[in-house]
Design an enzyme around this catalytic site. Structure first.
Site, mmCIF file in Angstrom:
data_model
loop_
_atom_site.group_PDB
_atom_site.id
_atom_site.type_symbol
_atom_site.label_atom_id
_atom_site.label_comp_id
_atom_site.label_asym_id
_atom_site.label_seq_id
_atom_site.Cartn_x
_atom_site.Cartn_y
_atom_site.Cartn_z
ATOM 1 N N GLU A 27 0.826 -1.221 0.000
ATOM 2 C CA GLU A 27 0.000 0.000 0.000
ATOM 3 C C GLU A 27 0.852 1.260 0.000
ATOM 4 O OE1 GLU A 27 -1.515 1.952 3.306
ATOM 5 O OE2 GLU A 27 -1.116 0.343 4.732
ATOM 6 N N LYS A 160 -3.586 -1.113 14.548
ATOM 7 C CA LYS A 160 -2.887 -0.125 15.349
ATOM 8 C C LYS A 160 -3.465 -0.065 16.751
ATOM 9 C CE LYS A 160 -3.356 1.992 11.925
ATOM 10 N NZ LYS A 160 -3.793 2.864 10.857
HETATM 11 N N1 PSU Z 1 -0.697 1.642 9.554
HETATM 12 C C1 PSU Z 1 0.398 2.434 9.670
HETATM 13 N N2 PSU Z 1 0.396 3.610 9.049
HETATM 14 C C2 PSU Z 1 -0.654 4.026 8.288
HETATM 15 C C3 PSU Z 1 -1.813 3.203 8.167
HETATM 16 C C4 PSU Z 1 -1.776 2.015 8.826
HETATM 17 O O1 PSU Z 1 1.378 2.080 10.310
HETATM 18 O O2 PSU Z 1 -0.566 5.100 7.729
HETATM 19 C C5 PSU Z 1 -2.933 3.614 7.265
HETATM 20 C C6 PSU Z 1 -3.332 2.394 6.427
HETATM 21 O O3 PSU Z 1 -3.283 2.782 5.072
HETATM 22 C C7 PSU Z 1 -4.753 2.119 6.863
HETATM 23 C C8 PSU Z 1 -5.220 3.504 7.186
HETATM 24 O O4 PSU Z 1 -5.514 1.508 5.844
HETATM 25 O O5 PSU Z 1 -4.112 4.034 7.911
HETATM 26 C C9 PSU Z 1 -6.497 3.513 7.987
HETATM 27 O O6 PSU Z 1 -7.024 4.803 8.021
HETATM 28 P P1 PSU Z 1 -8.510 5.053 8.569
HETATM 29 O O7 PSU Z 1 -8.417 4.747 10.038
HETATM 30 O O8 PSU Z 1 -8.781 6.510 8.292
HETATM 31 O O9 PSU Z 1 -9.407 4.145 7.816
#
Ligand code: PSU
Ligand code: MN
Length: 304
Positions: A27, A160
């Site tokens: 990604e 996370k």
């Molecule tokens: N994990 C990380 N760094 C990130 C993300 C995940 O260590 O930047 C990103 C991933 O792309 C994940 C996104 O899909 O955060 C999720 O964002 P949201 O909570 O807005 O859906």
């Protein structure tokens, strides 16, 4: 009328698809919105190298000028790492295509694009999930629904720890997504190995995970699977250390009124500052480890 999706496979990815060679999707939101420059570019290059060393072809995914690019050149990788661009979840992909925009794909955006390109193994850091306070904010990452609708194995270090991990596991279960611990019976907490949350599914080899993916397909299911690969013990930050930092960051985000798409990037940046960069080092280490395992799974899957 239905148009074909504007998929642009790199020559290397196209050849790998044609010959059935192993491919690992990667990604770009983690680069564009999750890490500072230049560490993001260095990480992107290193992760691609790890996938290659593991015998698979890396397919880093982003939308560039409205095309879904699967497999980026080094110049494209640098563009994504340096230039501010959209953060593309499932809800944003069509918009980026229609407006010929540039955007970095989240886990949600990437699994959808990987599925379109016929790639079934994907390495990332941690998936999004149910945010703390979601009972008020209703902030649940689109990653969960997208994984439930895309036949892709998502290799991650859990979700996370900024999130509400018990609710994230519940939400995955509701959606029918298998969450399998790699050599662990516990859901890992991203920067830490341990969350205290038990997993009922555990597998200990890449081969066994490739078999699981195959079995999931044999059921006619288009649902993905989450492969939870804990960060190496030598790289982890103990959960007790992280918890204080996370609680502070979440409190600050709430008083600063940060919501929606900017919340996850904001929290990651805040945690980086509060841990004096230690969180970033752990983040890079776990992405590397996930890339290594994803390559092994892809190789095992292609060997059959
Ligand atoms: N994990 C990380 N760094 C990130 C993300 C995940 O260590 O930047 C990103 C991933 O792309 C994940 C996104 O899909 O955060 C999720 O964002 P949201 O909570 O807005 O859906
Ligand atoms: Mn959200």
């Amino acid at each position: 009328m239905s148009d074909a999706p504007p998929l642009l496979l790199s020559g290397e990815v196209r050849r790998a698809r044609e010959s059935g060679a192993p491919i690992v999707a990667l990604e770009t939101t983690i680069l564009s919105h999750g890490m500072p420059y230049p560490e993001n570019l260095e990480t992107a290059r290193e992760v691609e190298r790890i996938v290659r060393d593991g015998g698979a072809v890396p397919a880093t995914i982003a939308v560039l000028a409205g095309s879904i690019c699967v497999g980026l050149t080094d110049a494209q990788l640098e563009h994504v790492a340096r230039e501010p661009m959209l953060k593309l979840g499932s809800a944003d992909l069509a918009y980026a295509i229609a407006t010929r925009a540039d955007g970095a794909t989240t886990v949600a955006g990437t699994v959808r694009c990987a599925a379109l390109a016929g790639i079934d193994v994907f390495a990332t850091g941690g998936i999004g999930g149910v945010h703390r306070g979601a009972s008020d904010s209703m902030d649940v990452s689109g990653d969960l629904d997208a994984i439930a609708r895309s036949p892709v194995a998502v290799v991650c270090a859990g979700a996370k720890a900024l999130l509400d991990l018990p609710k994230t596991l519940e939400a995955l279960e509701t959606r029918g997504v298998p969450v399998v611990g790699f050599r662990t019976g516990e859901f890992p907490a991203f920067w830490s190995r341990s969350s205290g949350l038990r997993l009922s599914l555990r597998l200990d080899t890449a081969q066994a995970i490739a078999e699981l993916l195959r079995a999931q397909r044999a059921l006619g299911s288009s649902c993905g699977i989450v492969v939870a690969n804990p960060i190496d013990a030598s790289d982890e930050i103990p959960a007790s250390d992280m918890e204080r930092v996370i609680a502070a960051a979440v409190r600050e985000a709430s008083s600063a009124g940060i919501t929606g798409k900017s919340l996850t990037p904001w929290l990651l940046d805040r945690v980086l500052t509060l841990t004096s960069g230690r969180s970033l080092r752990a983040n890079v280490a776990l992405v590397r480890s996930n890339a290594r395992l994803a390559a092994e799974i892809a190789v095992a899957g292609a060997a059959r």
